[in-house]
Design a protein around this motif. Structure first.
Motif, short mmCIF file in Angstrom:
data_model
loop_
_atom_site.label_atom_id
_atom_site.label_comp_id
_atom_site.label_asym_id
_atom_site.label_seq_id
_atom_site.Cartn_x
_atom_site.Cartn_y
_atom_site.Cartn_z
N GLY A 336 0.79 -1.23 0.00
CA GLY A 336 0.00 0.00 0.00
C GLY A 336 0.82 1.28 0.00
O GLY A 336 0.29 2.36 0.29
N LEU A 337 2.12 1.19 -0.35
CA LEU A 337 3.00 2.35 -0.28
C LEU A 337 2.53 3.50 -1.16
O LEU A 337 2.44 4.65 -0.71
CB LEU A 337 4.43 1.96 -0.67
CG LEU A 337 5.44 3.11 -0.80
CD1 LEU A 337 5.56 3.86 0.52
CD2 LEU A 337 6.80 2.59 -1.25
N ALA A 338 2.22 3.23 -2.42
CA ALA A 338 1.83 4.30 -3.34
C ALA A 338 0.55 4.99 -2.89
O ALA A 338 0.47 6.22 -2.88
CB ALA A 338 1.65 3.72 -4.75
N ALA A 339 -0.43 4.19 -2.48
CA ALA A 339 -1.71 4.77 -2.05
C ALA A 339 -1.54 5.61 -0.79
O ALA A 339 -2.09 6.71 -0.68
CB ALA A 339 -2.73 3.66 -1.81
N LEU A 340 -0.76 5.11 0.16
CA LEU A 340 -0.56 5.84 1.41
C LEU A 340 0.21 7.13 1.15
O LEU A 340 -0.10 8.17 1.74
CB LEU A 340 0.19 4.96 2.41
CG LEU A 340 0.41 5.57 3.81
CD1 LEU A 340 -0.92 5.93 4.45
CD2 LEU A 340 1.20 4.62 4.70
N THR A 341 1.22 7.08 0.27
CA THR A 341 2.00 8.28 -0.05
C THR A 341 1.11 9.36 -0.65
O THR A 341 1.18 10.54 -0.27
CB THR A 341 3.13 7.95 -1.04
OG1 THR A 341 3.99 6.96 -0.46
CG2 THR A 341 3.95 9.19 -1.37
N LEU A 342 0.25 9.00 -1.60
CA LEU A 342 -0.65 9.97 -2.22
C LEU A 342 -1.62 10.55 -1.21
O LEU A 342 -1.91 11.75 -1.22
CB LEU A 342 -1.42 9.30 -3.37
CG LEU A 342 -0.60 8.96 -4.62
CD1 LEU A 342 -1.45 8.20 -5.62
CD2 LEU A 342 -0.05 10.24 -5.26
N ARG A 343 -2.11 9.72 -0.30
CA ARG A 343 -3.02 10.20 0.73
C ARG A 343 -2.34 11.22 1.65
O ARG A 343 -2.92 12.26 1.98
CB ARG A 343 -3.54 9.02 1.57
CG ARG A 343 -4.62 8.18 0.87
CD ARG A 343 -4.97 6.96 1.71
NE ARG A 343 -6.11 6.24 1.18
CZ ARG A 343 -6.56 5.08 1.63
NH1 ARG A 343 -5.92 4.51 2.66
NH2 ARG A 343 -7.61 4.50 1.11
N LEU A 344 -1.12 10.92 2.03
CA LEU A 344 -0.41 11.82 2.95
C LEU A 344 -0.04 13.13 2.26
O LEU A 344 -0.07 14.19 2.89
CB LEU A 344 0.83 11.14 3.51
CG LEU A 344 0.59 9.92 4.41
CD1 LEU A 344 1.88 9.53 5.13
CD2 LEU A 344 -0.52 10.17 5.42
N LEU A 345 0.33 13.08 1.00
CA LEU A 345 0.64 14.32 0.28
C LEU A 345 -0.61 15.18 0.14
O LEU A 345 -0.55 16.41 0.29
CB LEU A 345 1.22 14.00 -1.10
CG LEU A 345 2.63 13.41 -1.11
CD1 LEU A 345 3.06 13.08 -2.54
CD2 LEU A 345 3.63 14.36 -0.47
N ALA A 346 -1.75 14.54 -0.14
CA ALA A 346 -3.02 15.28 -0.22
C ALA A 346 -3.36 15.90 1.13
O ALA A 346 -3.78 17.06 1.22
CB ALA A 346 -4.14 14.36 -0.68
N LEU A 347 -3.15 15.12 2.19
CA LEU A 347 -3.39 15.62 3.55
C LEU A 347 -2.52 16.84 3.84
O LEU A 347 -2.98 17.83 4.40
CB LEU A 347 -3.11 14.50 4.55
CG LEU A 347 -3.43 14.71 6.03
CD1 LEU A 347 -3.66 13.37 6.71
CD2 LEU A 347 -2.32 15.45 6.76
N ASN A 348 -1.25 16.77 3.44
CA ASN A 348 -0.32 17.88 3.67
C ASN A 348 -0.77 19.14 2.92
O ASN A 348 -0.76 20.24 3.49
CB ASN A 348 1.08 17.47 3.22
CG ASN A 348 2.14 18.50 3.55
OD1 ASN A 348 2.24 19.52 2.89
ND2 ASN A 348 2.94 18.22 4.56
N LEU A 349 -1.17 18.97 1.68
CA LEU A 349 -1.58 20.12 0.87
C LEU A 349 -2.86 20.77 1.39
O LEU A 349 -3.11 21.95 1.17
CB LEU A 349 -1.77 19.68 -0.59
CG LEU A 349 -0.48 19.30 -1.34
CD1 LEU A 349 -0.80 18.74 -2.72
CD2 LEU A 349 0.45 20.50 -1.44
N ILE A 350 -3.68 19.98 2.08
CA ILE A 350 -4.91 20.54 2.69
C ILE A 350 -4.59 21.26 4.00
O ILE A 350 -5.06 22.37 4.25
CB ILE A 350 -5.94 19.41 2.95
CG1 ILE A 350 -6.43 18.81 1.64
CG2 ILE A 350 -7.13 19.95 3.76
CD1 ILE A 350 -7.24 17.54 1.83
N SER A 351 -3.76 20.63 4.81
CA SER A 351 -3.57 21.09 6.20
C SER A 351 -2.63 22.27 6.35
O SER A 351 -2.92 23.22 7.08
CB SER A 351 -3.07 19.93 7.06
OG SER A 351 -3.94 18.82 7.01
#
Length: 400
Positions: A336-351
């Motif tokens: 799940g590395l790719a999916a988790l990385t994309l989720r965390l980058l999206a989270l960062n860009l929101i927060s």
């Protein structure tokens, strides 16, 4: 319009490395996450376990932020000496203020947690008293460890030429998360037995009596009473915020259904977003105190000098989020590395943009009213960072 020349851009990029040093300490925050992932079953044994955990993290972070921010500014101004012995009255009053505020914070978060727990799982007088006792005991035990570490680190960093505005809070907040997590898990486990409850009650009662004595003996001091009054305003705001955070984490725990990689990175995520705000905010409040930044900016270009701190802190956080995804995936879910990385980058860009805006608004709103921004900035910013990050995490999980 704000213009950025090549020299400014180069300076901003180089500052990423300066911010990455203290922020990289958040990697050890994965230790707290691993404890949560490993002992999630213990926390879940009580109906309010995950509900009040973020609140305790946030309140302890708010107190640590207040202490770190005030220490950093005082060291720059010379009102606190960078030495262990024969220090100033200012330091003595600040330490006593932290003791008093630890008790008040424990009571507030315990009461707020009881209300949210009642709304979420049903009201129970016994459970409410247990929540308050666990919260106060957790705060008391952690304060005995975290406050001396904060002061010691401030002295070491200042004497070695590091800027405590950049170094202090990111490191201390991570240590606090680990300490709080271990202590909270232990308190929840103890609360499951009669003997354990007696021990928790004894700690909470003893700390309450000591703190009440400190308040009674020092309330006549103007600086002490001002710190208490100003932080109480913050505390009311933060208590509501952390209630929302706890409810959101409860929903996340239902959503992920045992996905331990999310539990493992959660403390590090909220810590890093809060640290981005603290680096930018502490630097700004110190510059305001020294008079090296406009006190009443009229245009965005008036704040272009702060661009370096913003870019460096944000850039460092993006790097760390990628590292969190890599480490958590390798330990728990390699596929799940790719999916988790994309989720965390999206989270960062929101927060991050939200927290940056919050930092500037709080700093100038309090400063313009003649209040001490250090009494408000990190406590509110760190709690909002926890809530914003938790809500963003829930959003990316729902969308993913």
């Amino acid at each position: 319009m704000l213009k950025i020349n090549r020299g400014q851009l180069h300076a901003s990029v180089s500052k990423v490395y300066e911010s990455l040093l203290p922020l990289s300490f958040n990697l050890t925050g994965l230790v707290a996450g691993v404890f949560v992932a490993t002992f999630s079953g213990v926390i879940a044994t009580v109906p309010w376990g995950f509900l009040i955990y973020p609140g305790i993290l946030s309140i302890r972070g708010a107190l640590g932020g207040l202490f770190a921010g005030r220490l950093s500014t005082a060291l720059h101004l010379g009102t606190v000496k960078p030495q262990l012995r024969d220090n100033t009255v200012h330091l003595s009053i600040l330490v006593k203020s932290i003791v008093a505020l630890t008790l008040l914070s424990g009571v507030f978060i315990g009461l707020t947690g009881s209300v949210f727990s009642g709304l979420y799982t049903g009201f129970s007088a016994v459970e409410s008293l247990k929540i308050i006792a666990v919260t106060i005991a957790t705060m008391a035990v952690s304060n005995v460890v975290i406050s001396p570490i904060t002061f010691g680190l401030s002295i070491v960093s200042f004497n070695r030429g590091y800027d405590p505005d950049v170094v202090l809070y990111p490191i201390v907040s991570t240590v606090a998360d680990i300490m709080i997590t271990i202590t909270y898990i232990a308190m929840v486990w103890l609360s499951l037995s009669q003997t354990g409850l007696i021990m928790i009650t004894a700690v909470a009662t003893g700390f309450t009596a000591w703190s009440a004595l400190v308040i009674r003996e020092n309330m006549a001091e103007d600086e002490f009473s001002q710190t208490i009054r100003e932080f109480l305003i913050t505390l009311v705001i933060v208590s509501v915020i952390v209630g929302i955070t706890g409810t959101t984490l409860e929903r996340i725990s239902e959503r992920i259904q045992g996905a331990r990689e999310i539990y493992a990175i959660y403390p590090a995520l909220i810590d890093t977003i809060g640290d981005v705000g603290s680096i930018i905010g502490c630097t700004l409040t110190t510059k305001l105190a020294l008079g090296t930044v406009p006190s009443h900016p009229r245009r965005l270009s008036d704040l272009k000098g702060e661009l370096g701190e913003v870019v460096s802190a944000w850039g460092a956080s993006v790097i760390l989020f990628g590292m969190y995804a890599l480490i958590a995936s390798l330990i728990y879910a390699p596929a799940g590395l790719a999916a988790l990385t994309l989720r965390l980058l999206a989270l960062n860009l929101i927060s991050v943009p939200i927290i940056i805006l919050v930092v500037f608004v709080i700093t100038y709103a309090t400063y313009s009213r003649g209040w001490n921004p250090d009494n408000f900035l990190i406590p509110i910013e760190s709690s909002l960072a926890d809530t914003v990050t938790t809500l963003a995490l829930l959003l990316v999980l729902l969308l993913g």
